[in-house]
Design a protein around this motif. Structure first.
Motif, PDB file in Angstrom:
ATOM      1  N   VAL A   1     -12.993 -35.254  19.950  1.00 53.35           N
ATOM      2  CA  VAL A   1     -13.215 -37.210  19.106  1.00 53.35           C
ATOM      3  C   VAL A   1     -14.632 -36.515  19.302  1.00 53.35           C
ATOM      4  O   VAL A   1     -15.307 -36.359  20.234  1.00 53.35           O
ATOM      5  CB  VAL A   1     -13.188 -38.116  19.241  1.00 53.35           C
ATOM      6  CG1 VAL A   1     -14.338 -39.281  18.966  1.00 53.35           C
ATOM      7  CG2 VAL A   1     -11.274 -38.064  19.929  1.00 53.35           C
ATOM      8  N   GLU A   2     -14.957 -36.499  18.030  1.00 57.24           N
ATOM      9  CA  GLU A   2     -17.052 -37.006  18.592  1.00 57.24           C
ATOM     10  C   GLU A   2     -16.728 -38.310  16.991  1.00 57.24           C
ATOM     11  O   GLU A   2     -16.108 -38.402  16.459  1.00 57.24           O
ATOM     12  CB  GLU A   2     -17.580 -35.168  17.420  1.00 57.24           C
ATOM     13  CG  GLU A   2     -18.635 -35.293  17.319  1.00 57.24           C
ATOM     14  CD  GLU A   2     -18.999 -33.927  16.540  1.00 57.24           C
ATOM     15  OE1 GLU A   2     -19.905 -34.277  15.148  1.00 57.24           O
ATOM     16  OE2 GLU A   2     -19.224 -32.887  16.916  1.00 57.24           O
ATOM     17  N   VAL A   3     -18.119 -39.057  17.914  1.00 53.89           N
ATOM     18  CA  VAL A   3     -18.492 -40.298  17.265  1.00 53.89           C
ATOM     19  C   VAL A   3     -20.083 -39.855  17.100  1.00 53.89           C
ATOM     20  O   VAL A   3     -20.812 -40.071  17.899  1.00 53.89           O
ATOM     21  CB  VAL A   3     -18.219 -41.379  18.340  1.00 53.89           C
ATOM     22  CG1 VAL A   3     -19.248 -42.623  17.594  1.00 53.89           C
ATOM     23  CG2 VAL A   3     -16.468 -41.455  18.384  1.00 53.89           C
ATOM     24  N   THR A   4     -20.508 -39.814  16.122  1.00 56.70           N
ATOM     25  CA  THR A   4     -21.172 -39.478  15.511  1.00 56.70           C
ATOM     26  C   THR A   4     -22.653 -40.735  14.666  1.00 56.70           C
ATOM     27  O   THR A   4     -22.142 -41.592  14.274  1.00 56.70           O
ATOM     28  CB  THR A   4     -22.076 -38.169  15.236  1.00 56.70           C
ATOM     29  OG1 THR A   4     -21.229 -37.756  15.413  1.00 56.70           O
ATOM     30  CG2 THR A   4     -23.746 -38.361  14.322  1.00 56.70           C
ATOM     31  N   PHE A   5     -23.874 -41.220  15.158  1.00 55.67           N
ATOM     32  CA  PHE A   5     -24.010 -42.553  14.691  1.00 55.67           C
ATOM     33  C   PHE A   5     -25.322 -42.730  13.621  1.00 55.67           C
ATOM     34  O   PHE A   5     -25.907 -41.375  14.504  1.00 55.67           O
ATOM     35  CB  PHE A   5     -25.489 -43.322  16.325  1.00 55.67           C
ATOM     36  CG  PHE A   5     -23.412 -43.990  17.017  1.00 55.67           C
ATOM     37  CD1 PHE A   5     -23.586 -45.681  16.979  1.00 55.67           C
ATOM     38  CD2 PHE A   5     -23.762 -43.024  18.139  1.00 55.67           C
ATOM     39  CE1 PHE A   5     -22.933 -46.135  18.034  1.00 55.67           C
ATOM     40  CE2 PHE A   5     -22.560 -43.549  18.933  1.00 55.67           C
ATOM     41  CZ  PHE A   5     -21.754 -45.265  18.608  1.00 55.67           C
ATOM     42  N   TYR A   6     -25.332 -43.432  12.839  1.00 58.67           N
ATOM     43  CA  TYR A   6     -26.116 -42.880  11.671  1.00 58.67           C
ATOM     44  C   TYR A   6     -26.396 -44.593  11.726  1.00 58.67           C
ATOM     45  O   TYR A   6     -26.937 -45.040  12.097  1.00 58.67           O
ATOM     46  CB  TYR A   6     -25.608 -42.825  10.976  1.00 58.67           C
ATOM     47  CG  TYR A   6     -24.338 -41.754  10.998  1.00 58.67           C
ATOM     48  CD1 TYR A   6     -25.099 -40.139  10.236  1.00 58.67           C
ATOM     49  CD2 TYR A   6     -23.149 -41.441  10.442  1.00 58.67           C
ATOM     50  CE1 TYR A   6     -24.112 -39.324  10.414  1.00 58.67           C
ATOM     51  CE2 TYR A   6     -22.409 -40.009  10.838  1.00 58.67           C
ATOM     52  CZ  TYR A   6     -22.939 -39.271  10.603  1.00 58.67           C
ATOM     53  OH  TYR A   6     -22.380 -37.745  10.501  1.00 58.67           O
ATOM     54  N   ASP A   7     -28.669 -44.656  10.845  1.00 60.41           N
ATOM     55  CA  ASP A   7     -29.264 -45.358  10.798  1.00 60.41           C
ATOM     56  C   ASP A   7     -28.523 -45.853   9.057  1.00 60.41           C
ATOM     57  O   ASP A   7     -27.402 -45.468   8.813  1.00 60.41           O
ATOM     58  CB  ASP A   7     -30.907 -45.126  10.620  1.00 60.41           C
ATOM     59  CG  ASP A   7     -30.762 -43.694   9.503  1.00 60.41           C
ATOM     60  OD1 ASP A   7     -29.694 -43.197   8.604  1.00 60.41           O
ATOM     61  OD2 ASP A   7     -31.835 -43.388  10.157  1.00 60.41           O
ATOM     62  N   ALA A   8     -29.234 -46.646   8.807  1.00 54.73           N
ATOM     63  CA  ALA A   8     -29.056 -47.228   7.563  1.00 54.73           C
ATOM     64  C   ALA A   8     -29.115 -46.284   7.177  1.00 54.73           C
ATOM     65  O   ALA A   8     -28.090 -46.488   5.101  1.00 54.73           O
ATOM     66  CB  ALA A   8     -29.993 -48.556   7.201  1.00 54.73           C
ATOM     67  N   ALA A   9     -30.108 -45.196   6.424  1.00 55.70           N
ATOM     68  CA  ALA A   9     -29.455 -43.867   5.312  1.00 55.70           C
ATOM     69  C   ALA A   9     -28.592 -43.314   5.477  1.00 55.70           C
ATOM     70  O   ALA A   9     -29.061 -41.595   5.161  1.00 55.70           O
ATOM     71  CB  ALA A   9     -30.897 -43.536   5.027  1.00 55.70           C
ATOM     72  N   LEU A  10     -27.740 -43.052   6.671  1.00 54.24           N
ATOM     73  CA  LEU A  10     -26.724 -42.144   6.813  1.00 54.24           C
ATOM     74  C   LEU A  10     -27.385 -41.254   7.770  1.00 54.24           C
ATOM     75  O   LEU A  10     -26.578 -39.981   7.145  1.00 54.24           O
ATOM     76  CB  LEU A  10     -26.030 -41.715   5.774  1.00 54.24           C
ATOM     77  CG  LEU A  10     -25.448 -43.099   5.639  1.00 54.24           C
ATOM     78  CD1 LEU A  10     -24.215 -42.906   4.365  1.00 54.24           C
ATOM     79  CD2 LEU A  10     -24.542 -43.662   7.317  1.00 54.24           C
ATOM     80  N   LYS A  11     -28.617 -41.318   8.262  1.00 55.05           N
ATOM     81  CA  LYS A  11     -29.208 -39.734   8.668  1.00 55.05           C
ATOM     82  C   LYS A  11     -28.582 -40.247  10.246  1.00 55.05           C
ATOM     83  O   LYS A  11     -28.519 -40.998  11.134  1.00 55.05           O
ATOM     84  CB  LYS A  11     -30.460 -40.157   8.824  1.00 55.05           C
ATOM     85  CG  LYS A  11     -31.481 -39.910   7.098  1.00 55.05           C
ATOM     86  CD  LYS A  11     -31.358 -38.958   6.587  1.00 55.05           C
ATOM     87  CE  LYS A  11     -31.163 -38.692   5.150  1.00 55.05           C
ATOM     88  NZ  LYS A  11     -31.423 -37.815   4.567  1.00 55.05           N
ATOM     89  N   PRO A  12     -28.167 -38.771  10.746  1.00 52.68           N
ATOM     90  CA  PRO A  12     -27.675 -38.878  12.061  1.00 52.68           C
ATOM     91  C   PRO A  12     -29.471 -39.673  13.078  1.00 52.68           C
ATOM     92  O   PRO A  12     -30.636 -39.122  13.108  1.00 52.68           O
ATOM     93  CB  PRO A  12     -27.712 -37.624  13.015  1.00 52.68           C
ATOM     94  CG  PRO A  12     -27.445 -36.495  11.305  1.00 52.68           C
ATOM     95  CD  PRO A  12     -28.107 -37.323  10.293  1.00 52.68           C
ATOM     96  N   THR A  13     -29.505 -40.428  13.866  1.00 52.59           N
ATOM     97  CA  THR A  13     -30.139 -41.183  15.238  1.00 52.59           C
ATOM     98  C   THR A  13     -29.111 -40.900  16.037  1.00 52.59           C
ATOM     99  O   THR A  13     -27.916 -40.868  16.415  1.00 52.59           O
ATOM    100  CB  THR A  13     -30.180 -42.139  14.591  1.00 52.59           C
ATOM    101  OG1 THR A  13     -31.385 -42.889  15.437  1.00 52.59           O
ATOM    102  CG2 THR A  13     -29.257 -43.171  14.446  1.00 52.59           C
ATOM    103  N   ASP A  14     -30.025 -41.796  17.563  1.00 54.10           N
ATOM    104  CA  ASP A  14     -29.791 -41.674  18.675  1.00 54.10           C
ATOM    105  C   ASP A  14     -29.323 -42.292  18.128  1.00 54.10           C
ATOM    106  O   ASP A  14     -29.327 -43.972  18.600  1.00 54.10           O
ATOM    107  CB  ASP A  14     -31.416 -41.565  19.839  1.00 54.10           C
ATOM    108  CG  ASP A  14     -31.141 -41.972  21.230  1.00 54.10           C
ATOM    109  OD1 ASP A  14     -30.485 -41.629  21.460  1.00 54.10           O
ATOM    110  OD2 ASP A  14     -32.183 -41.441  22.042  1.00 54.10           O
ATOM    111  N   PRO A  15     -28.106 -42.778  19.455  1.00 56.03           N
ATOM    112  CA  PRO A  15     -27.013 -44.430  19.972  1.00 56.03           C
ATOM    113  C   PRO A  15     -28.435 -44.618  20.619  1.00 56.03           C
ATOM    114  O   PRO A  15     -27.633 -46.188  20.565  1.00 56.03           O
ATOM    115  CB  PRO A  15     -26.243 -43.567  20.407  1.00 56.03           C
ATOM    116  CG  PRO A  15     -26.497 -42.214  21.250  1.00 56.03           C
ATOM    117  CD  PRO A  15     -27.319 -41.617  21.266  1.00 56.03           C
ATOM    118  N   GLY A  16     -28.775 -44.370  21.132  1.00 57.96           N
ATOM    119  CA  GLY A  16     -29.344 -45.485  22.639  1.00 57.96           C
ATOM    120  C   GLY A  16     -29.135 -45.961  23.278  1.00 57.96           C
ATOM    121  O   GLY A  16     -28.084 -44.667  23.750  1.00 57.96           O
TER     122      GLY A  16
END
Length: 144
Positions: free
Chosen positions: A51-66
């Motif tokens: 399972v891979e959970v990837t976080f995205y910003d509003a523009a759906l660009k991968p981002t650091d999950p913080g």
């Protein structure tokens, strides 16, 4: 008179259920997009069943999950299995593969921070491809 009230109550319940029906949105990788505020998260099953959970910003660009945290629990017929998640630059990946025996439910729990209230997402895991949209059934965006 009682029958009329029952019919009205059932109609209201059906309307409420249809209003809250979840619309499945596919993520950039072809997985299922989850609204894990403040970011979007994509639930994706890799070729080796991790399972891979990837976080995205509003523009759906991968981002650091913080400070976000993720817990994944698979619920096959053989019993619940909590997957240990490892943090990556843009999200999390499970250290082990999903158990066999699908279809079954997977619960993804996302928290904005370790002490924040969790937001739960239930994914009906079916890895077969949909004939309509050619995505895995768990991420199918077809109307039916």
């Amino acid at each position: 008179m009682k029958i009329k009230r029952i019919i009205l109550a059932v109609a209201a319940l059906c309307a409420a259920v249809s209003l809250h029906a979840e619309t499945i949105v596919a993520g950039p990788k072809g997985g299922r997009l989850l609204d894990a505020e403040p970011l979007k998260a994509e639930f994706f099953v890799t070729a080796d069943r991790k399972v891979e959970v990837t976080f995205y910003d509003a523009a759906l660009k991968p981002t650091d999950p913080g400070a976000q945290t993720v817990t994944v629990i698979a619920e096959p017929a053989s019993g619940k299995a909590k997957l240990e998640m490892e943090k990556t630059a843009t999200g999390f990946i499970s250290k082990t593969a999903l158990p066999a025996g699908e279809p079954y439910r997977v619960v993804v729990q996302a928290r904005a921070s370790a002490d924040a209230k969790p937001k739960n997402f239930r994914v009906d895991l079916n890895l077969a491809n949909c004939g309509g949209c050619n995505k895995a059934e768990y991420a199918c965006v077809c109307d039916d």
